[in-house]
Design a protein around this motif. Structure first.
Motif: not given
Lengths: 191, 191
Positions: A87-113
């Motif tokens: 479960e901790a691994d899934f939580e770490n991945e979720r945080r990483a997804a937010e950080r990395i896709f968060g580099l994109l403009p908001d619309d593309q960040r939301d689409e990728c997430l």
């Protein structure tokens, strides 16, 4: 360079790091471990070639986009073998997804997430089929390399069957193929 | 396993070899050369993220599929640097495309061959945009690695500009970005 383009380029530079995230399985000739970029490419190709075996009609393009982005969050935490994921691994991945896709403009960040979360949750036909395809490549790799990653990590046949059985929810035909490879490895005493 | 599925699996196994075809350019951190599977994945991601900059409306999914398959023929002949490609190299790639896509069932063979030829000919909006994206990744790699592959292979700034200028036919915005990187490398005396 305007702000939007700059963000997109920063994201494109950041995700290059996926080429240095190595998996537990080897490429088909067994010569070395595979990295996440190579796996994502092969996953996308498998989706393109095998889409007719999905249990339900799927938007192949969406499955391909899932394949391309699904492992990007591993940049922050590395690859964790599916047999050892907590479960901790899934939580770490979720945080990483937010950080990395968060580099994109908001619309593309939301689409990728949203695409990444859909893949992880396996509740849509595309996500179920993508999950099946994501698993068939490592089963093929182990089959072609005498169960290499399974042996190295002490994974037994029953565990392989159990962890991969969700392939059936995405594609009955691909699950039959996976089972035949796992059975052959078991019968040869490899796992 | 029926004949159709068997052919598809043979193709999927064959194309794994693309992971061992190394290019002249390095990954962004400069630590090693990039292979064709990694490049194809990054190309597909760039197409997905930057499609709004195509000069003409494009079917992004088609561009992504072009990205995924465009280097498969290099399995037979290896990677030839764009600056050194001859007519004989194109002919070798055509023969390789026929052999490798020829492993697929006829309908998928025809679809892949047609997509590959469309990309090579650069006559459609998708092919022009795909060709632009295919070139921006190595320009970025050279820019981030102090012109590494250009220096190693004796490629001068004028040659880089001339060989990559077709990017403009796919995307004016991406060509502006490419030119700025090439100019900076030239001004720093790297090429």
């Amino acid at each position: 360079m305007d702000d939007r383009f700059k963000k997109q380029i920063q994201f494109i530079i950041e995700i290059d790091k996926i080429k240095s995230i190595f998996r537990k399985t080897c490429i088909f000739d067994g010569s070395r471990k595979e990295n996440d970029a190579e796996h994502s490419w092969h996953f996308a190709m498998l989706a393109m070639i095998l889409s007719e075996y999905a249990n339900e009609p799927v938007d192949v393009c969406k499955v391909i986009r899932m394949a391309l982005i699904h492992d990007i969050p591993e940049i922050d935490n590395g690859d964790v073998m599916v047999y050892k994921k907590s479960e901790a691994d899934f939580e770490n991945e979720r945080r990483a997804a937010e950080r990395i896709f968060g580099l994109l403009p908001d619309d593309q960040r939301d689409e990728c997430l949203s695409l990444w979360a859909e893949f992880e949750e396996r509740k849509t036909p595309e996500a179920r089929f993508a999950a099946a395809i994501d698993r068939i490549e490592p089963v093929m790799q182990n089959y072609l390399n005498d169960g290499c990653a399974w042996k190295e990590n002490g994974i037994k046949a029953d565990r392989v069957m159990d962890t991969n059985k969700h392939i059936d929810a995405g594609s009955h035909a691909i699950w039959e193929y996976a089972k035949s490879m796992i059975d052959e490895c078991k019968n040869k005493g490899l796992i």
